[in-house]
Motif scaffolding. Structure first.
Motif, mmCIF file in Angstrom:
data_model
loop_
_atom_site.group_PDB
_atom_site.id
_atom_site.type_symbol
_atom_site.label_atom_id
_atom_site.label_comp_id
_atom_site.label_asym_id
_atom_site.label_seq_id
_atom_site.Cartn_x
_atom_site.Cartn_y
_atom_site.Cartn_z
ATOM 1 N N MET A 61 16.408 12.642 51.049
ATOM 2 C CA MET A 61 17.355 12.982 50.685
ATOM 3 C C MET A 61 18.822 12.551 51.212
ATOM 4 S SD MET A 61 18.554 15.415 48.871
ATOM 5 C CE MET A 61 20.224 16.235 48.577
ATOM 6 N N ARG A 62 18.664 12.117 52.566
ATOM 7 C CA ARG A 62 19.913 11.475 53.176
ATOM 8 C C ARG A 62 20.121 10.138 52.343
ATOM 9 N NH1 ARG A 62 16.645 10.700 58.381
ATOM 10 N NH2 ARG A 62 15.228 9.018 57.859
ATOM 11 N N TYR A 63 19.220 9.535 51.802
ATOM 12 C CA TYR A 63 19.362 8.110 51.151
ATOM 13 C C TYR A 63 19.850 8.177 49.784
ATOM 14 C CZ TYR A 63 16.429 6.367 55.059
ATOM 15 O OH TYR A 63 16.162 6.203 56.188
ATOM 16 N N ILE A 64 19.866 9.481 49.215
ATOM 17 C CA ILE A 64 20.404 9.705 47.866
ATOM 18 C C ILE A 64 21.675 10.212 47.619
ATOM 19 C CG2 ILE A 64 19.742 11.018 45.757
ATOM 20 C CD1 ILE A 64 16.887 11.068 46.689
ATOM 21 N N LEU A 65 22.273 10.858 48.751
ATOM 22 C CA LEU A 65 23.686 11.438 48.559
ATOM 23 C C LEU A 65 24.737 10.469 48.474
ATOM 24 C CD1 LEU A 65 25.084 14.027 48.910
ATOM 25 C CD2 LEU A 65 25.416 13.844 51.020
ATOM 26 N N LEU A 66 24.605 9.119 49.223
ATOM 27 C CA LEU A 66 25.711 8.228 49.147
ATOM 28 C C LEU A 66 25.726 7.425 47.891
ATOM 29 C CD1 LEU A 66 28.005 6.946 50.862
ATOM 30 C CD2 LEU A 66 26.283 5.154 51.622
ATOM 31 N N PRO A 67 24.457 6.955 47.399
ATOM 32 C CA PRO A 67 24.696 6.461 45.940
ATOM 33 C C PRO A 67 24.979 7.382 44.867
ATOM 34 C CG PRO A 67 22.454 5.942 47.075
ATOM 35 C CD PRO A 67 23.211 6.898 47.803
ATOM 36 N N LEU A 68 24.755 8.667 45.026
ATOM 37 C CA LEU A 68 25.145 9.705 44.049
ATOM 38 C C LEU A 68 26.723 9.900 44.059
ATOM 39 C CD1 LEU A 68 22.438 12.539 44.238
ATOM 40 C CD2 LEU A 68 22.940 11.168 42.326
ATOM 41 N N ILE A 69 27.170 9.313 45.135
ATOM 42 C CA ILE A 69 28.876 9.478 45.106
ATOM 43 C C ILE A 69 29.431 8.247 44.723
ATOM 44 C CG2 ILE A 69 30.884 9.859 46.702
ATOM 45 C CD1 ILE A 69 29.031 11.977 48.188
ATOM 46 N N LEU A 70 29.054 7.146 45.393
ATOM 47 C CA LEU A 70 29.513 5.697 44.933
ATOM 48 C C LEU A 70 29.132 5.460 43.806
ATOM 49 C CD1 LEU A 70 28.759 3.891 48.617
ATOM 50 C CD2 LEU A 70 30.887 4.822 47.679
ATOM 51 N N ILE A 71 28.127 5.438 43.359
ATOM 52 C CA ILE A 71 27.632 4.937 41.780
ATOM 53 C C ILE A 71 28.862 5.193 40.867
ATOM 54 C CG2 ILE A 71 26.216 4.483 39.966
ATOM 55 C CD1 ILE A 71 24.060 4.339 42.282
ATOM 56 N N PRO A 72 29.025 6.736 40.641
ATOM 57 C CA PRO A 72 30.100 7.202 39.509
ATOM 58 C C PRO A 72 31.280 6.689 40.079
ATOM 59 C CG PRO A 72 28.343 9.074 40.241
ATOM 60 C CD PRO A 72 28.090 7.780 41.206
ATOM 61 N N ALA A 73 31.591 6.485 41.280
ATOM 62 C CA ALA A 73 32.984 6.090 41.624
ATOM 63 C C ALA A 73 33.143 4.706 41.131
ATOM 64 C CB ALA A 73 33.389 6.393 42.976
ATOM 65 N N ILE A 74 32.283 3.935 41.421
ATOM 66 C CA ILE A 74 32.505 2.347 41.172
ATOM 67 C C ILE A 74 32.577 2.373 39.650
ATOM 68 C CG2 ILE A 74 31.202 -0.110 41.192
ATOM 69 C CD1 ILE A 74 30.171 1.253 43.828
ATOM 70 N N GLU A 75 31.481 3.039 38.873
ATOM 71 C CA GLU A 75 31.379 3.031 37.321
ATOM 72 C C GLU A 75 33.021 3.509 36.808
ATOM 73 O OE1 GLU A 75 29.241 2.055 35.304
ATOM 74 O OE2 GLU A 75 27.322 2.629 35.762
ATOM 75 N N ILE A 76 33.470 4.478 37.286
ATOM 76 C CA ILE A 76 34.950 5.002 36.737
ATOM 77 C C ILE A 76 35.798 3.702 36.970
ATOM 78 C CG2 ILE A 76 36.641 6.354 37.275
ATOM 79 C CD1 ILE A 76 34.666 8.454 38.052
ATOM 80 N N VAL A 77 35.669 2.973 38.202
ATOM 81 C CA VAL A 77 36.712 1.729 38.276
ATOM 82 C C VAL A 77 36.269 0.811 37.349
ATOM 83 C CG1 VAL A 77 37.127 0.042 40.055
ATOM 84 C CG2 VAL A 77 36.973 2.431 40.761
ATOM 85 N N VAL A 78 35.136 0.238 37.096
ATOM 86 C CA VAL A 78 34.681 -0.463 36.258
ATOM 87 C C VAL A 78 35.226 -0.344 34.836
ATOM 88 C CG1 VAL A 78 32.762 -2.030 35.125
ATOM 89 C CG2 VAL A 78 32.917 -1.747 37.623
ATOM 90 N N LEU A 79 34.918 1.023 34.417
ATOM 91 C CA LEU A 79 35.373 1.456 32.936
ATOM 92 C C LEU A 79 36.843 1.275 32.892
ATOM 93 C CD1 LEU A 79 32.963 4.501 32.421
ATOM 94 C CD2 LEU A 79 33.052 2.172 31.103
ATOM 95 N N LEU A 80 37.495 1.723 34.055
ATOM 96 C CA LEU A 80 39.037 1.671 34.046
ATOM 97 C C LEU A 80 39.560 0.287 33.703
ATOM 98 C CD1 LEU A 80 40.154 4.327 36.581
ATOM 99 C CD2 LEU A 80 40.611 4.427 33.931
ATOM 100 N N LEU A 81 39.004 -0.745 34.645
ATOM 101 C CA LEU A 81 39.289 -2.143 34.473
ATOM 102 C C LEU A 81 39.055 -2.774 32.930
ATOM 103 C CD1 LEU A 81 38.136 -3.394 38.219
ATOM 104 C CD2 LEU A 81 40.609 -2.998 37.030
ATOM 105 N N ALA A 82 37.720 -2.433 32.546
ATOM 106 C CA ALA A 82 37.618 -2.958 31.244
ATOM 107 C C ALA A 82 38.339 -2.448 30.190
ATOM 108 C CB ALA A 82 35.916 -2.512 30.973
ATOM 109 N N GLY A 83 38.623 -1.033 30.227
ATOM 110 C CA GLY A 83 39.593 -0.393 29.346
ATOM 111 C C GLY A 83 40.832 -1.169 29.373
#
Length: 129
Positions: free
Chosen positions: A1-23
């Motif tokens: 469980m402890r290995y899942i929490l950080l990616p669950l927070i970081l991946i969507p945040a990074i996706e949002i940044v990439v989508l904003l930059l692409a937009g």
């Protein structure tokens, strides 16, 4: 469980940044269209590969063989489908990588060893019918 929490927070945040930059770089309409197209195309490919794997599992089972390798293929394709449905370029890239047989075969080796370790340490129980 402890290995899942950080990616669950970081991946969507990074996706949002990439989508904003692409937009900003490509425009909102093109970015939106790319997300839709990669998702539809990826899910189509995942569905085709998934059907092929299901047929292979059925054939191996009929012959009395254990379809372990094919089952791992199915797991990887299922995960690829999930990544492809998620909005974002990074998740689409990961999903597409999982659909490439050469890369999937490398991942299956890692997944197999991970599962084998978990079974050997008693963290996963295998029930015989």
């Amino acid at each position: 469980m402890r290995y899942i929490l950080l990616p669950l927070i970081l991946i969507p945040a990074i996706e949002i940044v990439v989508l904003l930059l692409a937009g900003k770089a490509l425009g909102v309409a093109v970015t939106f269209l790319l997300i839709i197209l990669t998702g539809v195309f990826g899910v189509y490919i995942a569905k085709r590969q998934g059907i092929e794997v299901m047929k292979k599992v059925q054939m191996e089972t009929r012959r009395g063989e254990m379809p372990g390798d094919s089952m791992l293929d199915g797991v990887c394709i299922f995960i690829a489908g999930i990544f492809l449905v998620l909005p974002g370029f990074i998740s689409d890239f990961i999903g597409i990588l999982l659909l490439i047989p050469f890369i999937r075969n490398k991942l299956k080796i890692i997944l197999y060893h991970f599962l084998r370790r978990r079974i050997n340490h008693g963290n996963i129980k295998v029930i015989k019918w």
